[in-house]
Scaffold this motif. Structure first.
Motif, PDB file in Angstrom:
ATOM      1  N   MET A  12       0.840  -1.184   0.000  1.00  0.00           N
ATOM      2  CA  MET A  12       0.000   0.000   0.000  1.00  0.00           C
ATOM      3  C   MET A  12       0.885   1.248   0.000  1.00  0.00           C
ATOM      4  N   ALA A  13       0.621   2.141  -0.934  1.00  0.00           N
ATOM      5  CA  ALA A  13       1.395   3.374  -1.040  1.00  0.00           C
ATOM      6  C   ALA A  13       0.783   4.460  -0.163  1.00  0.00           C
ATOM      7  N   PHE A  14       1.646   5.142   0.571  1.00  0.00           N
ATOM      8  CA  PHE A  14       1.215   6.251   1.412  1.00  0.00           C
ATOM      9  C   PHE A  14       1.397   7.590   0.704  1.00  0.00           C
ATOM     10  N   ILE A  15       2.431   7.672  -0.127  1.00  0.00           N
ATOM     11  CA  ILE A  15       2.728   8.896  -0.868  1.00  0.00           C
ATOM     12  C   ILE A  15       2.452   8.631  -2.342  1.00  0.00           C
ATOM     13  N   ASP A  16       1.663   9.503  -2.939  1.00  0.00           N
ATOM     14  CA  ASP A  16       1.351   9.344  -4.351  1.00  0.00           C
ATOM     15  C   ASP A  16       1.744  10.595  -5.128  1.00  0.00           C
ATOM     16  N   ARG A  17       1.469  10.548  -6.400  1.00  0.00           N
ATOM     17  CA  ARG A  17       1.803  11.644  -7.312  1.00  0.00           C
ATOM     18  C   ARG A  17       1.244  12.982  -6.834  1.00  0.00           C
ATOM     19  N   GLU A  18       0.018  12.981  -6.327  1.00  0.00           N
ATOM     20  CA  GLU A  18      -0.617  14.230  -5.902  1.00  0.00           C
ATOM     21  C   GLU A  18       0.059  14.828  -4.673  1.00  0.00           C
ATOM     22  N   CYS A  19       0.529  14.000  -3.762  1.00  0.00           N
ATOM     23  CA  CYS A  19       1.279  14.502  -2.599  1.00  0.00           C
ATOM     24  C   CYS A  19       2.521  15.257  -3.071  1.00  0.00           C
ATOM     25  N   VAL A  20       3.244  14.655  -3.996  1.00  0.00           N
ATOM     26  CA  VAL A  20       4.466  15.268  -4.518  1.00  0.00           C
ATOM     27  C   VAL A  20       4.120  16.543  -5.276  1.00  0.00           C
ATOM     28  N   ARG A  21       3.054  16.510  -6.053  1.00  0.00           N
ATOM     29  CA  ARG A  21       2.630  17.699  -6.815  1.00  0.00           C
ATOM     30  C   ARG A  21       2.298  18.854  -5.864  1.00  0.00           C
ATOM     31  N   HIS A  22       1.568  18.557  -4.778  1.00  0.00           N
ATOM     32  CA  HIS A  22       1.221  19.602  -3.798  1.00  0.00           C
ATOM     33  C   HIS A  22       2.480  20.216  -3.192  1.00  0.00           C
ATOM     34  N   LEU A  23       3.460  19.381  -2.898  1.00  0.00           N
ATOM     35  CA  LEU A  23       4.699  19.893  -2.332  1.00  0.00           C
ATOM     36  C   LEU A  23       5.428  20.786  -3.329  1.00  0.00           C
ATOM     37  N   LEU A  24       5.579  20.320  -4.553  1.00  0.00           N
ATOM     38  CA  LEU A  24       6.332  21.083  -5.553  1.00  0.00           C
ATOM     39  C   LEU A  24       5.617  22.354  -5.997  1.00  0.00           C
ATOM     40  N   GLU A  25       4.298  22.368  -5.906  1.00  0.00           N
ATOM     41  CA  GLU A  25       3.532  23.542  -6.332  1.00  0.00           C
ATOM     42  C   GLU A  25       3.184  24.475  -5.182  1.00  0.00           C
ATOM     43  N   GLN A  27       8.019  11.677 -13.644  1.00  0.00           N
ATOM     44  CA  GLN A  27       8.904  12.212 -12.611  1.00  0.00           C
ATOM     45  C   GLN A  27       8.199  12.222 -11.253  1.00  0.00           C
ATOM     46  N   LEU A  28       6.927  12.634 -11.249  1.00  0.00           N
ATOM     47  CA  LEU A  28       6.161  12.657 -10.006  1.00  0.00           C
ATOM     48  C   LEU A  28       6.013  11.256  -9.422  1.00  0.00           C
ATOM     49  N   ASP A  29       5.741  10.286 -10.285  1.00  0.00           N
ATOM     50  CA  ASP A  29       5.592   8.905  -9.813  1.00  0.00           C
ATOM     51  C   ASP A  29       6.895   8.368  -9.232  1.00  0.00           C
ATOM     52  N   LEU A  30       7.999   8.676  -9.871  1.00  0.00           N
ATOM     53  CA  LEU A  30       9.296   8.222  -9.380  1.00  0.00           C
ATOM     54  C   LEU A  30       9.607   8.840  -8.012  1.00  0.00           C
ATOM     55  N   LEU A  31       9.368  10.135  -7.885  1.00  0.00           N
ATOM     56  CA  LEU A  31       9.595  10.789  -6.605  1.00  0.00           C
ATOM     57  C   LEU A  31       8.651  10.247  -5.537  1.00  0.00           C
ATOM     58  N   ALA A  32       7.395  10.018  -5.911  1.00  0.00           N
ATOM     59  CA  ALA A  32       6.426   9.470  -4.959  1.00  0.00           C
ATOM     60  C   ALA A  32       6.870   8.103  -4.462  1.00  0.00           C
ATOM     61  N   GLU A  33       7.386   7.283  -5.350  1.00  0.00           N
ATOM     62  CA  GLU A  33       7.858   5.955  -4.951  1.00  0.00           C
ATOM     63  C   GLU A  33       9.016   6.062  -3.961  1.00  0.00           C
ATOM     64  N   ARG A  34       9.934   6.954  -4.234  1.00  0.00           N
ATOM     65  CA  ARG A  34      11.077   7.156  -3.332  1.00  0.00           C
ATOM     66  C   ARG A  34      10.617   7.672  -1.966  1.00  0.00           C
ATOM     67  N   LEU A  35       9.710   8.631  -1.990  1.00  0.00           N
ATOM     68  CA  LEU A  35       9.217   9.195  -0.729  1.00  0.00           C
ATOM     69  C   LEU A  35       8.358   8.194   0.030  1.00  0.00           C
ATOM     70  N   ASP A  36       7.647   7.366  -0.692  1.00  0.00           N
ATOM     71  CA  ASP A  36       6.850   6.328  -0.044  1.00  0.00           C
ATOM     72  C   ASP A  36       7.758   5.369   0.720  1.00  0.00           C
ATOM     73  N   ASN A  37       8.932   5.093   0.168  1.00  0.00           N
ATOM     74  CA  ASN A  37       9.892   4.238   0.867  1.00  0.00           C
ATOM     75  C   ASN A  37      10.359   4.896   2.167  1.00  0.00           C
ATOM     76  N   VAL A  38      10.475   6.220   2.164  1.00  0.00           N
ATOM     77  CA  VAL A  38      10.845   6.940   3.389  1.00  0.00           C
ATOM     78  C   VAL A  38       9.763   6.742   4.448  1.00  0.00           C
ATOM     79  N   VAL A  39       8.502   6.848   4.047  1.00  0.00           N
ATOM     80  CA  VAL A  39       7.395   6.660   4.991  1.00  0.00           C
ATOM     81  C   VAL A  39       7.433   5.247   5.568  1.00  0.00           C
TER      82      VAL A  39
END
Length: 82
Positions: free
Chosen positions: A1-14, A65-77
Motif C-alpha cells: 500500500m502506497a502512502f505517498i502518491d503523485r498528488e502529494c508530490v505535486r502539492h509539495l512542488l507547487e 517524474q512525479l511517480d518516481l519521486l512518490a515511490e522514493r518518498l513512499d519508501n521513506v514513509v
C-alpha cells in the motif's frame, strides 16, 4: 500500500512557500511551511521542497517524474514505520 502518491508530490512542488515540507500525519501527507513544523511534526518529515528540485529535470514536471519521486518518498514513509 502506497502512502505517498503523485498528488502529494505535486502539492509539495507547487506549494507557494519555497520552504514547504511534506509531513506524514495520521496516515496522510500534509504540506506545511517550515514555520508550522513543531517538535511533534519534526520526526514526521518526509521531504523538503528544496531537496526535491534537484531530482526534477526540465521546466515541466512530468507524471513519470512525479511517480518516481512518490515511490522514493513512499519508501521513506515505510522506513519511518508507517
Amino acid at each position: 500500500m502506497a502512502f505517498i502518491d503523485r498528488e502529494c508530490v505535486r502539492h509539495l512542488l507547487e506549494a507557494p512557500d519555497p520552504d514547504a515540507t511534506l509531513v506524514f500525519v495520521r496516515g496522510e501527507c500534509v504540506v506545511l511551511s517550515d514555520a508550522e513544523i513543531d517538535d511533534a511534526h519534526r520526526g514526521l518529515i518526509i521531504a523538503r521542497r528544496r531537496d526535491l528540485t534537484a531530482h526534477i529535470h526540465g521546466d515541466t514536471i512530468t507524471d513519470q517524474q512525479l511517480d518516481l519521486l512518490a515511490e522514493r518518498l513512499d519508501n521513506v514513509v515505510h522506513d519511518l514505520g508507517a
